[in-house]
Design an enzyme around this catalytic site. Structure first.
Site, PDB file in Angstrom:
ATOM      1  N   TRP A   7       5.651  -2.983   2.115  1.00  0.00           N
ATOM      2  CA  TRP A   7       4.315  -3.542   1.867  1.00  0.00           C
ATOM      3  C   TRP A   7       4.455  -4.831   1.059  1.00  0.00           C
ATOM      4  CZ3 TRP A   7       0.680  -2.246  -2.643  1.00  0.00           C
ATOM      5  CH2 TRP A   7      -0.566  -2.872  -2.456  1.00  0.00           C
ATOM      6  N   ASP A  59       5.346   6.102  -2.452  1.00  0.00           N
ATOM      7  CA  ASP A  59       4.045   5.453  -2.288  1.00  0.00           C
ATOM      8  C   ASP A  59       3.285   6.194  -1.191  1.00  0.00           C
ATOM      9  OD1 ASP A  59       1.869   3.841  -1.947  1.00  0.00           O
ATOM     10  OD2 ASP A  59       2.984   1.992  -1.612  1.00  0.00           O
ATOM     11  N   LYS A  87      -7.938   4.649   1.537  1.00  0.00           N
ATOM     12  CA  LYS A  87      -8.023   4.815   3.000  1.00  0.00           C
ATOM     13  C   LYS A  87      -8.607   6.167   3.369  1.00  0.00           C
ATOM     14  CE  LYS A  87      -5.395   1.402   2.279  1.00  0.00           C
ATOM     15  NZ  LYS A  87      -4.854   0.152   2.648  1.00  0.00           N
TER      16      LYS A  87
HETATM   17  N1  PMP Z   1       0.690   0.991  -0.860  1.00  0.00           N
HETATM   18  C1  PMP Z   1       0.611   0.646   0.418  1.00  0.00           C
HETATM   19  C2  PMP Z   1       1.789   0.876   1.295  1.00  0.00           C
HETATM   20  C3  PMP Z   1      -0.549   0.054   0.918  1.00  0.00           C
HETATM   21  O1  PMP Z   1      -0.610  -0.300   2.202  1.00  0.00           O
HETATM   22  C4  PMP Z   1      -1.647  -0.147   0.060  1.00  0.00           C
HETATM   23  C5  PMP Z   1      -2.928  -0.758   0.542  1.00  0.00           C
HETATM   24  N2  PMP Z   1      -2.842  -1.756   1.449  1.00  0.00           N
HETATM   25  C6  PMP Z   1      -1.507   0.231  -1.268  1.00  0.00           C
HETATM   26  C7  PMP Z   1      -0.337   0.808  -1.696  1.00  0.00           C
HETATM   27  C8  PMP Z   1      -2.607  -0.004  -2.274  1.00  0.00           C
HETATM   28  O2  PMP Z   1      -3.764   0.651  -2.074  1.00  0.00           O
HETATM   29  P1  PMP Z   1      -5.059   0.381  -2.954  1.00  0.00           P
HETATM   30  O3  PMP Z   1      -5.963  -0.446  -2.123  1.00  0.00           O
HETATM   31  O4  PMP Z   1      -5.582   1.741  -3.237  1.00  0.00           O
HETATM   32  O5  PMP Z   1      -4.641  -0.327  -4.196  1.00  0.00           O
END
Ligand code: PMP
Length: 398
Positions: free
Chosen positions: A130, A212, A247
Protein backbone atom coordinates in the site's frame (compact mmCIF):
# COMPACT_ATOMS: atom_id res chain seq x y z
CA UNK A 1 10.44 30.47 6.26
CA UNK A 2 8.00 28.43 4.23
CA UNK A 3 10.03 29.14 1.08
CA UNK A 4 12.43 26.43 2.25
CA UNK A 5 9.76 23.81 1.68
CA UNK A 6 9.84 21.72 -1.44
CA UNK A 7 6.53 20.80 -2.97
CA UNK A 8 6.01 17.22 -1.86
CA UNK A 9 3.62 15.10 -3.85
CA UNK A 10 1.05 13.80 -1.37
CA UNK A 11 -0.22 10.77 -3.23
CA UNK A 12 -0.56 10.13 -6.95
CA UNK A 13 -4.04 8.77 -6.39
CA UNK A 14 -5.24 12.11 -5.07
CA UNK A 15 -4.12 13.92 -8.22
CA UNK A 16 -5.78 11.17 -10.24
CA UNK A 17 -9.06 11.91 -8.42
CA UNK A 18 -8.67 15.56 -9.27
CA UNK A 19 -8.05 14.78 -12.97
CA UNK A 20 -11.11 12.53 -13.02
CA UNK A 21 -13.30 15.26 -11.58
CA UNK A 22 -12.29 17.73 -14.27
CA UNK A 23 -12.67 15.25 -17.15
CA UNK A 24 -15.75 16.35 -19.12
CA UNK A 25 -16.42 13.03 -20.86
CA UNK A 26 -19.82 11.69 -19.77
CA UNK A 27 -18.74 8.04 -20.03
CA UNK A 28 -15.54 8.39 -17.98
CA UNK A 29 -14.91 5.54 -15.52
CA UNK A 30 -13.21 5.80 -12.13
CA UNK A 31 -11.34 2.60 -11.26
CA UNK A 32 -8.84 4.52 -9.14
CA UNK A 33 -9.59 5.28 -5.53
CA UNK A 34 -10.16 2.28 -3.25
CA UNK A 35 -13.70 2.73 -2.01
CA UNK A 36 -16.60 0.35 -2.49
CA UNK A 37 -19.21 1.59 -4.94
CA UNK A 38 -22.60 0.14 -5.74
CA UNK A 39 -23.76 -0.66 -9.26
CA UNK A 40 -24.76 2.97 -9.77
CA UNK A 41 -21.26 4.15 -8.84
CA UNK A 42 -22.30 5.63 -5.49
CA UNK A 43 -20.61 5.16 -2.11
CA UNK A 44 -23.75 4.76 0.01
CA UNK A 45 -24.19 4.77 3.78
CA UNK A 46 -25.05 1.23 4.91
CA UNK A 47 -28.55 0.82 6.33
CA UNK A 48 -27.28 -0.63 9.60
CA UNK A 49 -24.90 2.31 9.97
CA UNK A 50 -27.66 4.84 9.33
CA UNK A 51 -29.88 3.21 11.94
CA UNK A 52 -27.05 3.12 14.49
CA UNK A 53 -26.33 6.79 13.85
CA UNK A 54 -29.94 7.72 14.48
CA UNK A 55 -29.86 5.89 17.80
CA UNK A 56 -26.60 7.57 18.75
CA UNK A 57 -27.91 11.06 18.05
CA UNK A 58 -30.98 10.30 20.14
CA UNK A 59 -29.11 8.69 23.04
CA UNK A 60 -25.77 10.48 23.32
CA UNK A 61 -25.67 12.47 26.52
CA UNK A 62 -22.14 13.77 26.62
CA UNK A 63 -19.32 14.87 24.35
CA UNK A 64 -16.70 14.29 27.02
CA UNK A 65 -13.30 12.95 25.89
CA UNK A 66 -13.22 9.23 25.10
CA UNK A 67 -9.74 8.69 26.58
CA UNK A 68 -6.44 7.84 24.91
CA UNK A 69 -7.37 4.25 24.04
CA UNK A 70 -10.81 5.19 22.74
CA UNK A 71 -14.27 3.75 23.15
CA UNK A 72 -14.39 0.87 25.66
CA UNK A 73 -17.28 -0.98 24.00
CA UNK A 74 -15.57 -0.86 20.60
CA UNK A 75 -12.25 -1.98 22.07
CA UNK A 76 -13.83 -5.02 23.66
CA UNK A 77 -15.47 -6.09 20.40
CA UNK A 78 -12.47 -5.85 18.09
CA UNK A 79 -10.50 -8.92 19.28
CA UNK A 80 -13.59 -11.07 18.71
CA UNK A 81 -14.21 -9.57 15.29
CA UNK A 82 -10.61 -10.17 14.23
CA UNK A 83 -9.92 -13.51 15.88
CA UNK A 84 -13.33 -15.05 16.60
CA UNK A 85 -14.82 -14.90 20.10
CA UNK A 86 -13.41 -18.30 21.13
CA UNK A 87 -9.80 -17.65 20.11
CA UNK A 88 -7.27 -18.75 22.73
CA UNK A 89 -5.64 -15.32 22.91
CA UNK A 90 -8.86 -13.78 24.22
CA UNK A 91 -9.25 -16.43 26.91
CA UNK A 92 -5.62 -15.94 27.93
CA UNK A 93 -6.04 -12.12 28.13
CA UNK A 94 -3.09 -11.71 25.77
CA UNK A 95 -4.76 -9.33 23.33
CA UNK A 96 -6.02 -5.78 23.79
CA UNK A 97 -7.29 -3.31 21.20
CA UNK A 98 -6.92 0.43 21.05
CA UNK A 99 -9.30 2.54 18.98
CA UNK A 100 -7.41 4.60 16.41
CA UNK A 101 -8.26 7.17 13.72
CA UNK A 102 -8.69 4.65 10.89
CA UNK A 103 -6.35 1.87 9.91
CA UNK A 104 -3.84 4.57 9.01
CA UNK A 105 -3.81 5.81 12.61
CA UNK A 106 -3.25 2.24 13.80
CA UNK A 107 -0.29 1.84 11.45
CA UNK A 108 1.18 5.15 12.60
CA UNK A 109 0.93 4.14 16.27
CA UNK A 110 2.37 0.71 15.43
CA UNK A 111 5.34 2.29 13.65
CA UNK A 112 5.97 4.75 16.51
CA UNK A 113 5.91 1.82 18.91
CA UNK A 114 8.34 -0.18 16.76
CA UNK A 115 10.69 2.76 16.73
CA UNK A 116 10.56 2.81 20.53
CA UNK A 117 10.74 -0.97 21.01
CA UNK A 118 13.17 -2.06 18.31
CA UNK A 119 15.33 0.92 17.33
CA UNK A 120 17.73 0.02 14.55
CA UNK A 121 15.67 -2.95 13.40
CA UNK A 122 14.06 -3.24 9.99
CA UNK A 123 10.41 -3.34 8.97
CA UNK A 124 9.91 -5.68 6.00
CA UNK A 125 7.12 -4.86 3.56
CA UNK A 126 6.00 -6.56 0.36
CA UNK A 127 6.88 -5.39 -3.15
CA UNK A 128 4.58 -3.70 -3.90
CA UNK A 129 2.62 -2.62 -0.86
CA UNK A 130 0.00 0.00 0.00
CA UNK A 131 1.39 3.38 -1.07
CA UNK A 132 1.19 4.76 2.48
CA UNK A 133 3.06 1.97 4.31
CA UNK A 134 6.56 3.11 3.50
CA UNK A 135 5.94 6.86 4.12
CA UNK A 136 4.29 6.13 7.50
CA UNK A 137 7.15 3.87 8.55
CA UNK A 138 10.00 6.06 7.36
CA UNK A 139 8.41 9.20 8.85
CA UNK A 140 8.33 7.31 12.17
CA UNK A 141 12.09 6.82 11.74
CA UNK A 142 12.03 3.12 10.85
CA UNK A 143 14.34 1.44 8.40
CA UNK A 144 12.18 -0.20 5.74
CA UNK A 145 13.19 -3.02 3.43
CA UNK A 146 11.14 -4.89 0.87
CA UNK A 147 10.63 -8.56 0.09
CA UNK A 148 9.49 -9.92 -3.30
CA UNK A 149 5.76 -10.62 -3.45
CA UNK A 150 4.04 -10.07 -6.80
CA UNK A 151 5.27 -11.69 -9.99
CA UNK A 152 4.38 -9.68 -13.07
CA UNK A 153 4.50 -12.57 -15.56
CA UNK A 154 1.93 -14.66 -13.71
CA UNK A 155 0.10 -11.79 -12.02
CA UNK A 156 0.35 -13.93 -8.90
CA UNK A 157 2.42 -14.50 -5.80
CA UNK A 158 6.12 -15.33 -5.93
CA UNK A 159 6.13 -17.14 -2.62
CA UNK A 160 9.42 -18.99 -3.06
CA UNK A 161 11.27 -15.78 -3.86
CA UNK A 162 9.59 -14.07 -0.90
CA UNK A 163 10.68 -16.75 1.55
CA UNK A 164 14.17 -17.06 0.09
CA UNK A 165 14.70 -13.34 0.37
CA UNK A 166 13.43 -13.16 3.94
CA UNK A 167 15.47 -16.22 4.93
CA UNK A 168 18.59 -14.60 3.56
CA UNK A 169 18.05 -11.11 4.92
CA UNK A 170 15.60 -10.77 7.82
CA UNK A 171 17.29 -10.55 11.22
CA UNK A 172 15.96 -11.62 14.58
CA UNK A 173 14.04 -8.69 16.08
CA UNK A 174 12.96 -7.29 12.71
CA UNK A 175 9.27 -6.70 12.04
CA UNK A 176 7.40 -8.32 9.15
CA UNK A 177 4.39 -6.55 7.65
CA UNK A 178 1.73 -8.77 6.08
CA UNK A 179 -1.68 -7.95 4.64
CA UNK A 180 -4.38 -10.06 6.32
CA UNK A 181 -6.42 -10.32 3.10
CA UNK A 182 -7.25 -8.47 -0.13
CA UNK A 183 -3.64 -7.34 -0.52
CA UNK A 184 -3.47 -3.72 -1.63
CA UNK A 185 -2.57 -3.09 -4.41
CA UNK A 186 -2.29 -6.57 -5.94
CA UNK A 187 -5.32 -8.55 -4.70
CA UNK A 188 -2.92 -11.50 -4.29
CA UNK A 189 -3.13 -13.22 -0.90
CA UNK A 190 -1.23 -15.97 0.90
CA UNK A 191 -2.95 -19.38 0.96
CA UNK A 192 -3.55 -21.02 4.33
CA UNK A 193 -0.55 -23.29 3.75
CA UNK A 194 1.58 -20.24 3.04
CA UNK A 195 0.36 -18.50 6.22
CA UNK A 196 1.49 -21.60 8.11
CA UNK A 197 4.90 -21.55 6.47
CA UNK A 198 5.34 -17.83 7.18
CA UNK A 199 4.28 -18.41 10.80
CA UNK A 200 6.93 -21.15 11.16
CA UNK A 201 9.52 -18.80 9.73
CA UNK A 202 8.47 -15.91 12.00
CA UNK A 203 8.86 -18.18 15.05
CA UNK A 204 12.12 -19.65 13.86
CA UNK A 205 13.71 -16.30 13.04
CA UNK A 206 12.25 -14.35 15.97
CA UNK A 207 10.38 -11.73 13.93
CA UNK A 208 7.55 -9.49 15.09
CA UNK A 209 4.56 -9.78 12.74
CA UNK A 210 2.66 -6.59 11.97
CA UNK A 211 -0.56 -7.46 10.16
CA UNK A 212 -2.54 -4.85 8.27
CA UNK A 213 -6.20 -5.89 8.16
CA UNK A 214 -8.01 -3.24 6.15
CA UNK A 215 -10.45 -5.36 4.12
CA UNK A 216 -11.83 -8.07 6.42
CA UNK A 217 -15.10 -9.30 4.94
CA UNK A 218 -14.50 -8.03 1.41
CA UNK A 219 -13.18 -11.30 -0.09
CA UNK A 220 -14.87 -14.46 1.24
CA UNK A 221 -16.34 -13.49 4.61
CA UNK A 222 -15.51 -11.99 8.01
CA UNK A 223 -14.13 -15.31 9.27
CA UNK A 224 -12.71 -16.81 6.07
CA UNK A 225 -10.70 -13.70 5.24
CA UNK A 226 -8.71 -13.81 8.45
CA UNK A 227 -8.12 -17.57 8.79
CA UNK A 228 -4.39 -17.08 8.13
CA UNK A 229 -4.18 -14.23 10.62
CA UNK A 230 -5.97 -16.35 13.24
CA UNK A 231 -3.55 -19.21 12.73
CA UNK A 232 -0.56 -16.92 13.10
CA UNK A 233 -2.02 -15.15 16.15
CA UNK A 234 -2.50 -18.50 17.90
CA UNK A 235 1.16 -19.42 17.50
CA UNK A 236 3.32 -16.32 17.83
CA UNK A 237 4.25 -14.79 21.19
CA UNK A 238 3.81 -11.19 20.09
CA UNK A 239 2.07 -9.39 17.25
CA UNK A 240 0.59 -6.06 16.21
CA UNK A 241 -2.63 -5.95 14.17
CA UNK A 242 -3.72 -2.70 12.51
CA UNK A 243 -7.35 -2.99 11.46
CA UNK A 244 -9.72 -0.66 9.67
CA UNK A 245 -13.50 -0.46 9.64
CA UNK A 246 -13.49 2.06 6.82
CA UNK A 247 -14.33 -0.57 4.19
CA UNK A 248 -16.36 -3.22 6.01
CA UNK A 249 -18.70 -0.58 7.48
CA UNK A 250 -18.27 1.89 4.58
CA UNK A 251 -17.48 4.65 7.09
CA UNK A 252 -14.37 5.96 5.37
CA UNK A 253 -14.68 9.53 6.61
CA UNK A 254 -15.40 8.56 10.21
CA UNK A 255 -11.79 7.41 10.67
CA UNK A 256 -12.42 4.18 12.53
CA UNK A 257 -9.81 1.55 13.16
CA UNK A 258 -7.92 -0.28 15.86
CA UNK A 259 -4.45 -1.31 16.87
CA UNK A 260 -4.55 -4.69 18.57
CA UNK A 261 -1.61 -5.69 20.70
CA UNK A 262 -0.71 -9.32 21.32
CA UNK A 263 1.79 -9.95 24.11
CA UNK A 264 3.35 -12.99 25.79
CA UNK A 265 1.52 -12.49 29.05
CA UNK A 266 -1.11 -10.32 30.71
CA UNK A 267 1.64 -8.38 32.48
CA UNK A 268 3.57 -7.69 29.29
CA UNK A 269 0.32 -6.73 27.60
CA UNK A 270 -0.26 -4.02 30.22
CA UNK A 271 3.22 -2.60 29.58
CA UNK A 272 2.71 -2.73 25.80
CA UNK A 273 -0.63 -1.00 26.17
CA UNK A 274 0.98 1.76 28.24
CA UNK A 275 3.68 2.17 25.58
CA UNK A 276 1.00 2.59 22.91
CA UNK A 277 -0.83 5.15 25.03
CA UNK A 278 2.40 7.11 25.44
CA UNK A 279 2.95 7.46 21.69
CA UNK A 280 -0.72 8.31 21.10
CA UNK A 281 -0.81 11.00 23.78
CA UNK A 282 1.88 13.11 22.11
CA UNK A 283 0.48 12.45 18.64
CA UNK A 284 -3.29 12.97 18.36
CA UNK A 285 -4.05 12.52 22.06
CA UNK A 286 -7.38 10.76 21.63
CA UNK A 287 -9.40 9.30 18.76
CA UNK A 288 -12.76 10.62 17.54
CA UNK A 289 -15.79 8.86 18.97
CA UNK A 290 -18.49 8.61 16.32
CA UNK A 291 -17.34 5.80 14.01
CA UNK A 292 -16.37 3.51 16.87
CA UNK A 293 -19.77 4.04 18.52
CA UNK A 294 -21.46 3.21 15.21
CA UNK A 295 -19.49 -0.03 14.88
CA UNK A 296 -20.15 -1.10 18.47
CA UNK A 297 -23.84 -0.19 18.23
CA UNK A 298 -24.22 -2.37 15.12
CA UNK A 299 -22.22 -5.29 16.51
CA UNK A 300 -23.98 -5.32 19.89
CA UNK A 301 -27.50 -5.37 18.48
CA UNK A 302 -28.34 -8.71 16.89
CA UNK A 303 -30.92 -7.26 14.48
CA UNK A 304 -28.59 -4.49 13.29
CA UNK A 305 -25.71 -6.93 13.07
CA UNK A 306 -27.77 -9.18 10.78
CA UNK A 307 -28.60 -6.25 8.50
CA UNK A 308 -24.94 -5.24 8.37
CA UNK A 309 -23.82 -8.80 7.60
CA UNK A 310 -26.34 -9.03 4.75
CA UNK A 311 -25.20 -5.69 3.35
CA UNK A 312 -21.55 -6.74 3.55
CA UNK A 313 -22.41 -10.00 1.80
CA UNK A 314 -24.07 -8.00 -1.00
CA UNK A 315 -20.94 -5.89 -1.39
CA UNK A 316 -18.74 -8.96 -1.53
CA UNK A 317 -21.01 -10.74 -4.00
CA UNK A 318 -21.08 -7.70 -6.26
CA UNK A 319 -17.28 -7.58 -6.33
CA UNK A 320 -17.13 -11.30 -7.16
CA UNK A 321 -19.67 -10.96 -9.93
CA UNK A 322 -17.82 -7.97 -11.43
CA UNK A 323 -14.62 -10.02 -11.41
CA UNK A 324 -16.19 -12.95 -13.23
CA UNK A 325 -18.23 -10.62 -15.46
CA UNK A 326 -15.12 -8.79 -16.61
CA UNK A 327 -13.29 -12.04 -17.21
CA UNK A 328 -16.09 -13.61 -19.25
CA UNK A 329 -16.41 -10.47 -21.36
CA UNK A 330 -12.68 -10.52 -22.08
CA UNK A 331 -12.93 -14.19 -23.04
CA UNK A 332 -15.86 -13.41 -25.33
CA UNK A 333 -13.65 -10.78 -26.98
CA UNK A 334 -11.09 -13.55 -27.67
CA UNK A 335 -8.38 -11.99 -25.55
CA UNK A 336 -5.45 -14.35 -25.73
CA UNK A 337 -3.89 -13.34 -22.42
CA UNK A 338 -4.58 -15.51 -19.38
CA UNK A 339 -7.34 -13.69 -17.52
CA UNK A 340 -7.55 -16.08 -14.56
CA UNK A 341 -5.89 -13.41 -12.40
CA UNK A 342 -9.16 -11.50 -12.44
CA UNK A 343 -10.99 -14.22 -10.55
CA UNK A 344 -7.99 -15.49 -8.55
CA UNK A 345 -7.15 -12.12 -7.01
CA UNK A 346 -9.32 -11.18 -4.07
CA UNK A 347 -11.09 -8.13 -2.70
CA UNK A 348 -11.57 -4.80 -4.40
CA UNK A 349 -8.23 -4.55 -6.13
CA UNK A 350 -6.75 -6.20 -9.15
CA UNK A 351 -3.27 -5.69 -10.41
CA UNK A 352 -3.55 -5.76 -14.17
CA UNK A 353 0.16 -5.63 -14.96
CA UNK A 354 -0.49 -2.65 -17.23
CA UNK A 355 2.51 -0.45 -17.99
CA UNK A 356 2.43 3.33 -17.47
CA UNK A 357 1.87 3.55 -21.25
CA UNK A 358 -1.21 1.34 -21.02
CA UNK A 359 -2.53 3.33 -18.06
CA UNK A 360 -2.01 6.58 -19.97
CA UNK A 361 -3.64 5.24 -23.13
CA UNK A 362 -6.69 3.97 -21.24
CA UNK A 363 -7.13 7.34 -19.54
CA UNK A 364 -6.55 9.54 -22.58
CA UNK A 365 -8.28 7.43 -25.23
CA UNK A 366 -11.05 5.75 -23.24
CA UNK A 367 -11.57 7.91 -20.15
CA UNK A 368 -10.76 4.97 -17.87
CA UNK A 369 -8.89 6.08 -14.75
CA UNK A 370 -6.75 3.68 -12.74
CA UNK A 371 -3.76 3.95 -10.42
CA UNK A 372 -0.44 4.57 -12.17
CA UNK A 373 0.80 1.07 -11.24
CA UNK A 374 -2.07 -0.57 -13.14
CA UNK A 375 -4.20 -1.31 -10.08
CA UNK A 376 -7.92 -1.23 -10.74
CA UNK A 377 -10.72 -0.99 -8.23
CA UNK A 378 -13.14 -3.73 -9.28
CA UNK A 379 -15.90 -1.99 -7.30
CA UNK A 380 -15.70 0.89 -9.81
CA UNK A 381 -17.26 -1.45 -12.38
CA UNK A 382 -21.02 -1.59 -12.86
CA UNK A 383 -23.61 -2.63 -15.40
CA UNK A 384 -23.31 0.77 -17.12
CA UNK A 385 -19.59 0.59 -17.82
CA UNK A 386 -18.40 -3.04 -17.70
CA UNK A 387 -18.78 -3.67 -21.45
CA UNK A 388 -16.85 -0.55 -22.39
CA UNK A 389 -14.15 -1.29 -19.83
CA UNK A 390 -13.78 -4.90 -21.07
CA UNK A 391 -13.48 -3.70 -24.63
CA UNK A 392 -10.82 -1.11 -23.69
CA UNK A 393 -8.83 -3.53 -21.52
CA UNK A 394 -8.93 -6.11 -24.30
CA UNK A 395 -7.11 -3.65 -26.53
CA UNK A 396 -4.20 -3.48 -24.10
CA UNK A 397 -4.00 -6.89 -22.41
CA UNK A 398 -0.92 -8.72 -23.61
N1 PMP B 1 -4.09 -0.42 4.92
C1 PMP B 1 -4.42 -0.67 3.66
C2 PMP B 1 -3.77 -1.81 2.96
C3 PMP B 1 -5.34 0.15 2.99
O1 PMP B 1 -5.65 -0.11 1.72
C4 PMP B 1 -5.94 1.22 3.69
C5 PMP B 1 -6.95 2.11 3.03
N2 PMP B 1 -6.76 2.43 1.74
C6 PMP B 1 -5.56 1.43 5.00
C7 PMP B 1 -4.65 0.59 5.60
C8 PMP B 1 -6.10 2.59 5.80
O2 PMP B 1 -7.42 2.59 6.05
P1 PMP B 1 -8.16 3.82 6.73
O3 PMP B 1 -8.87 4.54 5.65
O4 PMP B 1 -9.07 3.18 7.72
O5 PMP B 1 -7.13 4.68 7.39
Amino acid sequence: MFETLNLRKVDNLLSLMQAFRTDQRPDKVDLGVGVYKNDAGDVPVMRAVKEAEQRLVADEESKNYVGIAGDAGFRELIPGLLLGADHALIGESRIASIQTPGGTGALKVACDMLQAITPGKTLWVSTPTWANHIPIATDAGLTVAQYPYFRGETRGLEFDAMMEHLRANAQSGDALMLHACCHNPTGVDLSSEQWKAVTDFVLDRGLLPVVDCAYQGLADGMDADVAGLRHMAARVPEMLIASSNSKNFAIYRERTGALSLVAKSKIELAATFAAAETVIRSNYSMPPSHGARVVSTVLQDSALRKIWEAELTDMRDRITSMRSGLRSRLQALDVEADTSFLTDQRGMFTYTGFTPDDVHWLREMRGIYMAGDGRINIAGLGSANIDAVAEALAARLA
